[in-house]
Design a protein around this motif. Structure first.
Motif, mmCIF file in Angstrom:
data_model
loop_
_atom_site.group_PDB
_atom_site.id
_atom_site.type_symbol
_atom_site.label_atom_id
_atom_site.label_comp_id
_atom_site.label_asym_id
_atom_site.label_seq_id
_atom_site.Cartn_x
_atom_site.Cartn_y
_atom_site.Cartn_z
ATOM 1 N N ASP A 19 -6.271 5.648 5.957
ATOM 2 C CA ASP A 19 -5.527 4.937 6.999
ATOM 3 C C ASP A 19 -5.039 3.571 6.553
ATOM 4 N N PHE A 20 -5.609 3.073 5.485
ATOM 5 C CA PHE A 20 -5.305 1.724 5.027
ATOM 6 C C PHE A 20 -4.227 1.701 3.942
ATOM 7 N N CYS A 21 -4.278 2.673 3.065
ATOM 8 C CA CYS A 21 -3.349 2.676 1.943
ATOM 9 C C CYS A 21 -3.211 4.089 1.381
ATOM 10 N N PHE A 22 -2.287 4.240 0.448
ATOM 11 C CA PHE A 22 -2.232 5.489 -0.306
ATOM 12 C C PHE A 22 -1.830 5.197 -1.740
ATOM 13 N N PRO A 32 1.303 5.808 -11.233
ATOM 14 C CA PRO A 32 0.677 5.671 -9.915
ATOM 15 C C PRO A 32 0.911 4.279 -9.337
ATOM 16 N N MET A 33 1.104 4.238 -8.027
ATOM 17 C CA MET A 33 1.152 2.937 -7.370
ATOM 18 C C MET A 33 0.416 3.026 -6.043
ATOM 19 N N VAL A 34 -0.191 1.914 -5.667
ATOM 20 C CA VAL A 34 -0.900 1.849 -4.398
ATOM 21 C C VAL A 34 0.011 1.157 -3.397
ATOM 22 N N VAL A 35 0.049 1.694 -2.189
ATOM 23 C CA VAL A 35 0.940 1.175 -1.149
ATOM 24 C C VAL A 35 0.139 0.934 0.127
ATOM 25 N N LEU A 36 0.287 -0.246 0.670
ATOM 26 C CA LEU A 36 -0.339 -0.573 1.942
ATOM 27 C C LEU A 36 0.343 0.229 3.053
ATOM 28 N N ARG A 37 -0.429 0.699 4.017
ATOM 29 C CA ARG A 37 0.162 1.487 5.108
ATOM 30 C C ARG A 37 0.996 0.634 6.053
ATOM 31 N N GLU A 38 0.761 -0.674 6.012
ATOM 32 C CA GLU A 38 1.421 -1.592 6.932
ATOM 33 C C GLU A 38 2.547 -2.304 6.213
ATOM 34 N N HIS A 39 3.607 -2.579 6.940
ATOM 35 C CA HIS A 39 4.728 -3.285 6.322
ATOM 36 C C HIS A 39 4.498 -4.793 6.389
ATOM 37 N N ARG A 74 6.893 -7.071 -7.426
ATOM 38 C CA ARG A 74 7.628 -6.151 -6.563
ATOM 39 C C ARG A 74 9.114 -6.453 -6.670
ATOM 40 N N ARG A 75 9.793 -5.580 -7.325
ATOM 41 C CA ARG A 75 11.182 -5.868 -7.667
ATOM 42 C C ARG A 75 12.140 -5.494 -6.549
ATOM 43 N N GLN A 76 11.983 -4.315 -6.010
ATOM 44 C CA GLN A 76 12.983 -3.829 -5.056
ATOM 45 C C GLN A 76 12.548 -3.963 -3.606
ATOM 46 N N ILE A 77 11.256 -3.916 -3.362
ATOM 47 C CA ILE A 77 10.769 -3.982 -1.983
ATOM 48 C C ILE A 77 9.717 -5.078 -1.895
ATOM 49 N N PRO A 78 10.130 -6.337 -1.962
ATOM 50 C CA PRO A 78 9.158 -7.436 -2.020
ATOM 51 C C PRO A 78 8.379 -7.617 -0.717
ATOM 52 N N ASP A 79 8.905 -7.113 0.403
ATOM 53 C CA ASP A 79 8.287 -7.376 1.697
ATOM 54 C C ASP A 79 7.168 -6.416 2.056
ATOM 55 N N HIS A 80 6.984 -5.403 1.277
ATOM 56 C CA HIS A 80 5.956 -4.409 1.584
ATOM 57 C C HIS A 80 4.995 -4.337 0.394
ATOM 58 N N PHE A 81 3.738 -4.663 0.659
ATOM 59 C CA PHE A 81 2.793 -4.775 -0.442
ATOM 60 C C PHE A 81 2.592 -3.433 -1.154
ATOM 61 N N HIS A 82 2.754 -3.454 -2.450
ATOM 62 C CA HIS A 82 2.429 -2.307 -3.297
ATOM 63 C C HIS A 82 2.255 -2.806 -4.724
ATOM 64 N N ALA A 83 1.593 -2.028 -5.528
ATOM 65 C CA ALA A 83 1.379 -2.428 -6.917
ATOM 66 C C ALA A 83 1.318 -1.185 -7.789
ATOM 67 N N HIS A 84 1.894 -1.285 -8.977
ATOM 68 C CA HIS A 84 1.898 -0.183 -9.937
ATOM 69 C C HIS A 84 0.753 -0.324 -10.928
ATOM 70 N N ALA A 85 0.289 0.792 -11.432
ATOM 71 C CA ALA A 85 -0.526 0.792 -12.643
ATOM 72 C C ALA A 85 0.387 1.237 -13.768
ATOM 73 N N ARG A 86 0.515 0.389 -14.756
ATOM 74 C CA ARG A 86 1.454 0.697 -15.838
ATOM 75 C C ARG A 86 0.726 0.752 -17.176
ATOM 76 N N PRO A 87 1.232 1.584 -18.079
ATOM 77 C CA PRO A 87 0.598 1.677 -19.396
ATOM 78 C C PRO A 87 0.962 0.505 -20.279
ATOM 79 N N ARG A 88 0.102 0.195 -21.214
ATOM 80 C CA ARG A 88 0.442 -0.724 -22.294
ATOM 81 C C ARG A 88 0.734 0.121 -23.532
ATOM 82 N N PRO A 89 1.638 -0.224 -24.391
ATOM 83 C CA PRO A 89 2.505 -1.393 -24.250
ATOM 84 C C PRO A 89 3.615 -1.151 -23.222
ATOM 85 N N VAL A 90 4.198 -2.219 -22.779
ATOM 86 C CA VAL A 90 5.229 -2.172 -21.747
ATOM 87 C C VAL A 90 6.565 -1.907 -22.398
ATOM 88 N N MET A 91 7.040 -0.680 -22.308
ATOM 89 C CA MET A 91 8.260 -0.391 -23.041
ATOM 90 C C MET A 91 9.228 0.536 -22.317
#
Ligand SMILES: [Zn+2]
Ligand SMILES: [Zn+2]
Length: 98
Positions: A19-22, A32-39, A74-91
């Motif tokens: 109910d809190f996030c996905f 994968p990215m985590v997204v808050l259920r609330e805007h 957050r590049r495209q949707i700065p108003d809605h909390f979310h975060a990516h898990a990204r691999p290293r190196p960043v390419m």
């Protein structure tokens, strides 16, 4: 105004949800990215811990032995909390990611 993260049907694969996030695979970045259920833009420190805890669990399985990091930018949707898990190196993804 519609929000891509509130209208989450466009996301591809779902790894976790409550109910809190996905945690889902980002359509643009294929990680994968985590997204808050609330805007809303910001979360508390305690909420952040929960969010990144779920993301870490998924990311560990997703990336296996590979190294990853949490990208809170957050590049495209700065108003809605979310975060990516990204691999290293960043390419390998472009600036078009969500
Ligand atoms: Zn939203
Ligand atoms: Zn993305």
């Amino acid at each position: 105004m519609s929000c891509e993260l509130c209208d989450a049907q466009e996301l591809t694969r779902w790894y976790y949800q409550d109910d809190f996030c996905f945690v889902a695979e980002c359509e643009s970045c294929s990680v994968p990215m985590v997204v808050l259920r609330e805007h809303r833009r910001e979360v508390s420190a305690a909420e952040r811990e929960v969010l990144f805890g779920h993301l870490e669990q998924v990311a560990e399985e997703f990336f296996g032995d590979k190294e990853f990091f949490f990208d809170g930018l957050r590049r495209q949707i700065p108003d809605h909390f979310h975060a990516h898990a990204r691999p290293r190196p960043v390419m390998w993804w472009g600036p078009g990611g969500v």
